[in-house]
Design an enzyme around this catalytic site. Structure first.
Site, PDB file in Angstrom:
ATOM      1  CG  ASP A   1     -11.496  -2.110  10.018  1.00 44.54           C
ATOM      2  OD1 ASP A   1     -10.703  -1.267  10.479  1.00 44.54           O
ATOM      3  OD2 ASP A   1     -11.114  -3.203   9.576  1.00 44.54           O
TER       4      ASP A   1
HETATM    5  C1  BGC Z   1      -7.826  -2.722  10.012  1.00 47.79           C
HETATM    6  C2  BGC Z   1      -8.155  -3.019  11.443  1.00 47.79           C
HETATM    7  C3  BGC Z   1      -7.410  -2.073  12.343  1.00 47.79           C
HETATM    8  C4  BGC Z   1      -7.767  -0.664  11.966  1.00 47.79           C
HETATM    9  C5  BGC Z   1      -7.126   0.379  12.854  1.00 47.79           C
HETATM   10  C6  BGC Z   1      -7.983  -1.254   9.675  1.00 47.79           C
HETATM   11  O1  BGC Z   1      -7.509  -0.949   8.416  1.00 47.79           O
HETATM   12  O2  BGC Z   1      -8.634  -3.513   9.175  1.00 47.79           O
HETATM   13  O3  BGC Z   1      -7.844  -4.349  11.752  1.00 47.79           O
HETATM   14  O4  BGC Z   1      -7.680  -2.346  13.679  1.00 47.79           O
HETATM   15  O5  BGC Z   1      -7.359  -0.435  10.636  1.00 47.79           O
HETATM   16  O6  BGC Z   1      -5.788   0.447  12.679  1.00 47.79           O
END
Ligand code: BGC
Length: 755
Positions: A292
């Site tokens: 993430d």
């Molecule tokens: C979120 C994810 C997301 C990623 C990319 C993160 O902050 O937890 O779910 O896919 O950002 O945008």
């Protein structure tokens, strides 16, 4: 520039040559998998820096879903220091970036473009939690496939979805993004969404890779607070939280995203047990794992690594293939390899996994195959997609209360539409709507206006209040409209920023003065229908008692207003049922249906048992609950097993199938759909077991007076769990088989599994 084009052409030739050769030395995993030789041929040309580049994912400056934005990503592409990008979409933009990769980088390896296409790309569908309330797998697969079609037409190859985290705490803002609290239903939905996004191949460049997230346990942060610690027994993890991720993997999800949280003290992004043992060895996941947003770097804050360099080593050695936005691999991984703290084989394997997906996407054949302006124009917001959005929204809206059948609205002369969300279409797209356009949404007011001329009623409208804040100046206009009307529709709830990531709420009531507005409207004596728009279960005890009807519309997407009007006016008979329990008050949270019995089960008439002294244990609305404009009668549950019953229990062996059937009749005057639910309780186990667990359901449609026999087939496989010895099996003993319209109104029969 010419020389780069030459190298790209050489790669293509080399790939073509190698593809025609037989592999003389078969080796494990991806080395012998699809595209193994083509991948080999590319890897043979790569420097270590270029390999690390493939393991690096950056956001562009088109949007950020995290705390920092890097600059200079175009230079990274040119230098082969990044193999994938996110938050960049549209054919024009992705083509521009792909051209840099193909024409200006040394090897011309194509980029992957990812994005959070969570519940639609441009045509926005209801939030995933809402969709889950339809219990309609085909419909959810369909919306995911439309989302993929639009996203792929806009140059995207990869969605960061489905989010399959089990959620039991409505304070957590991301409950809107999942499928609710149940493992069985959540697993089915996870698989349906993966199939919708990915389909069976990329031949037509109209599918995107799925990324199941957030692996693992992210839905159980302590106190519902975003990014907070997760700690649970391995048994609970394996029984409750893990299955939806595995269902998504089994359905073919090509990528997995690690979660921000730690699990039993080890951050997921550095968790070898989770990634290597559970995901890859036990469950044969062969795609790639991405972190993430900066979750490698965050292992320093977790107190798990002394610095980012060590965090990168933990991640790489745990099996993390791609670093999202952290630039840790880019900065430190080469040194870690040179010093022997990360083996080159680890890097090679990661790069293999990533390049394999690029081959699967067809990008080595044609890096621009997802870039077609004409197709993009024709695909986004296509009429059929909007129709599907309206239909999905209707299927997702839950009727929570309907006193004296006040709904549907028929023969009302004057309707007052009140509330901060009545005319504000922009909110309907809800959180995590990425490229969605709020101003394209049909508001409830617009949908009512369209009908008022046709259906001959007078429409009064007043906002009454804002979503937040304490200004009551608008009340008098709203109350005067209410007094002039035959019925009041109060459209209230949360703003879309109040749910989603980093949007935990400590108070899950209506924000601002909306509750006071509803109370004032009820005080006029006019019948009041409350339409809720929100991203989580809310605690609204006063409204539950005093409103005449309550419609849970969630964030219902681009066509939300039309769908809500379809429900309110009775063109569509509501059929959705809750997939997350609604508490009476915040103090009951976390609250979920599949709790344990405890040694002192709930008994409101005595003191010394598991209860609150100021409130019943039961929720406001249970899991599986939802009303219809018609009524359904359940005949007695009939259970049969192949073996003769003994002392009132129906006996069955491991190889047997139990049959549980019940006749359902539509006893009302409208055609309607009912979601018939099957629950099982394992009465005594080597470890304590939940009081009930969903094991099956069927959604049936019945005309007035029509009956249908719903038959469930249950095998001992469905009764398995992690025993005291951590063996996944069904234990002999007594089980309750329960069937009913929700998790509380159940009939039961007793069966016994004999060895
Ligand atoms: C979120 C994810 C997301 C990623 C990319 C993160 O902050 O937890 O779910 O896919 O950002 O945008």
């Amino acid at each position: 520039m010419k020389s780069y084009t030459y190298i790209f052409a050489s790669i293509i030739l080399l790939i073509a040559f190698v593809s025609s050769c037989k592999n003389p030395n078969p080796q494990p995993e991806l080395v012998t998998g699809p595209y193994a030789h083509q991948v080999d041929s590319v890897m043979a040309l790569m420097t270590l820096e270029e390999k690390i580049g493939q393991m690096t994912l950056f956001t562009t400056d088109w949007g950020s879903t995290g705390p920092t934005i890097r600059e200079g990503f175009e230079e990274d592409i040119r230098k082969g220091r990044c193999g994938a990008l996110f938050n960049s979409h549209t054919v024009a933009f992705t083509r521009h970036l792909q051209e840099i990769a193909i024409k200006e980088s040394r090897l011309g390896i194509p980029l992957i473009f990812g994005y959070d296409v969570i519940h639609g790309y441009k045509t926005i569908f209801p939030i995933p939690l809402a969709e889950s309330c339809s219990w309609d797998l085909a419909a959810m697969e369909n919306t995911a496939s439309i989302a993929a079609r639009e996203a792929a037409a806009a140059g995207l190859h990869w969605t960061f979805a489905p989010m399959v985290d089990i959620t039991r705490d409505p304070r957590w803002g991301r409950v809107m993004e999942g499928a609710g609290e149940d493992t069985y239903l959540g697993s089915l939905i996870a698989a349906a969404r993966v199939k919708g996004f990915q389909g069976s191949n990329f031949d037509n460049a109209d599918k995107v890779m799925a990324c199941v997230k957030h692996f693992a346990g992210y839905g159980a942060p302590v106190a519902g607070r975003e990014y907070n610690t997760v700690d649970m027994s391995e048994r609970m993890f394996r029984d409750i939280y893990l299955p939806p991720y595995l269902a998504a993997v089994k359905a073919g999800a090509m990528t997995v995203m690690t979660s921000f949280n730690d699990l039993d003290g080890v951050p997921s992004t550095g968790n070898r047990w989770l990634l290597d043992e559970v995901l890859r060895k036990e469950n044969h996941f062969t795609g790639f794992v991405v972190t993430d947003y900066t979750s490698i770097n965050e292992m320093v804050n977790h107190g798990y690594a002394v610095d980012e360099a060590q965090a990168g080593e933990e991640a790489a050695n745990a099996g993390v293939d791609m670093d999202m936005q952290g630039a840790v691999y880019q900065q430190f991984l080469k040194n870690s390899i040179d010093s022997g703290r990360v083996a080159l084989e680890v890097i090679d394997l990661a790069v293999r996994r990533i390049l394999t997906t690029k081959f699967q996407l067809g990008l080595f054949k044609d890096p621009y195959r997802f870039c077609n302006e004409q197709r993009e124009k024709e695909t986004v917001f296509a009429a059929a997609h909007l129709e599907a959005a309206r239909d999905m929204a209707r299927k997702s809206i839950v009727l929570l209360k309907n006193e004296k059948n006040i709904l549907p609205l028929t023969s009302k002369k004057t309707i007052a539409l009140i509330g901060p969300l009545a005319a504000d279409g922009t909110q309907l797209i809800g959180a995590w709507s990425g490229a969605g356009e709020g101003d394209k949404c049909v508001s409830v007011f617009t949908a009512f206006k369209e009908r008022s001329a046709k259906d001959g009623f007078t429409l009064l409208h007043a906002k009454g209040a804002e979503i937040s804040g304490d200004d009551k100046k608008g009340f008098s206009e709203a109350l005067s409209a209410a007094r002039k009307s035959d019925i009041v529709i109060a459209v209230v709830g949360e703003s879309k920023e109040m749910s989603g990531e980093a949007s935990a709420r400590a108070d899950i009531g209506l924000p601002g003065v909306q509750q006071a507005l509803v109370e004032a409207l009820v005080a006029t004596g006019k019948p009041v229908v409350v339409v809720l728009m929100n991203g989580r279960p809310l605690a609204l005890p006063w409204i539950a008692e005093h409103a005449n009807a309550i419609v849970e519309a969630w964030w219902s997407g681009t066509e939300g207003g039309h769908a809500i009007a379809d429900i309110l006016f009775g063109d569509y008979n509501p059929s959705a049922k809750l997939t997350m329990t609604f508490p009476r008050v915040m103090g009951q949270v976390p609250i979920f249906y599949n709790q344990k019995n405890t040694g002192r089960p709930y008994d409101p008439t005595t003191k010394w048992n598991t209860r609150y002294i100021d409130l019943p244990n039961s929720p406001q609305y249970p899991f599986g609950y939802g009303l219809s404009y018609t009524t359904f009668a359940y005949d007695s549950l009939v259970v049969t097993t192949p073996q003769p019953p003994s002392k009132g229990e129906y006996l069955f062996a491991r190889k047997d199938t139990i049959q549980a059937s019940v006749k359902i009749t539509n006893t009302g005057t409208r055609s309607g759909e009912e979601i018939v639910q099957l629950y099982v309780r394992d009465v005594v186990g080597s470890v304590t077991r939940p009081v009930k667990e969903l094991k099956g359901y069927e959604k049936i449609k019945l005309e007035p007076g029509e009956s249908k026999n719903v038959v469930f087939h249950i095998t001992s496989d469905q009764l398995r769990f992690y025993t005291v010895d951590m063996i996944y099996k069904a234990e002999p003993g007594t089980f309750w088989i329960m069937v009913g319209p929700d998790a509380e109104r159940l009939q039961k029969k007793v069966v016994r599994l004999v060895e």
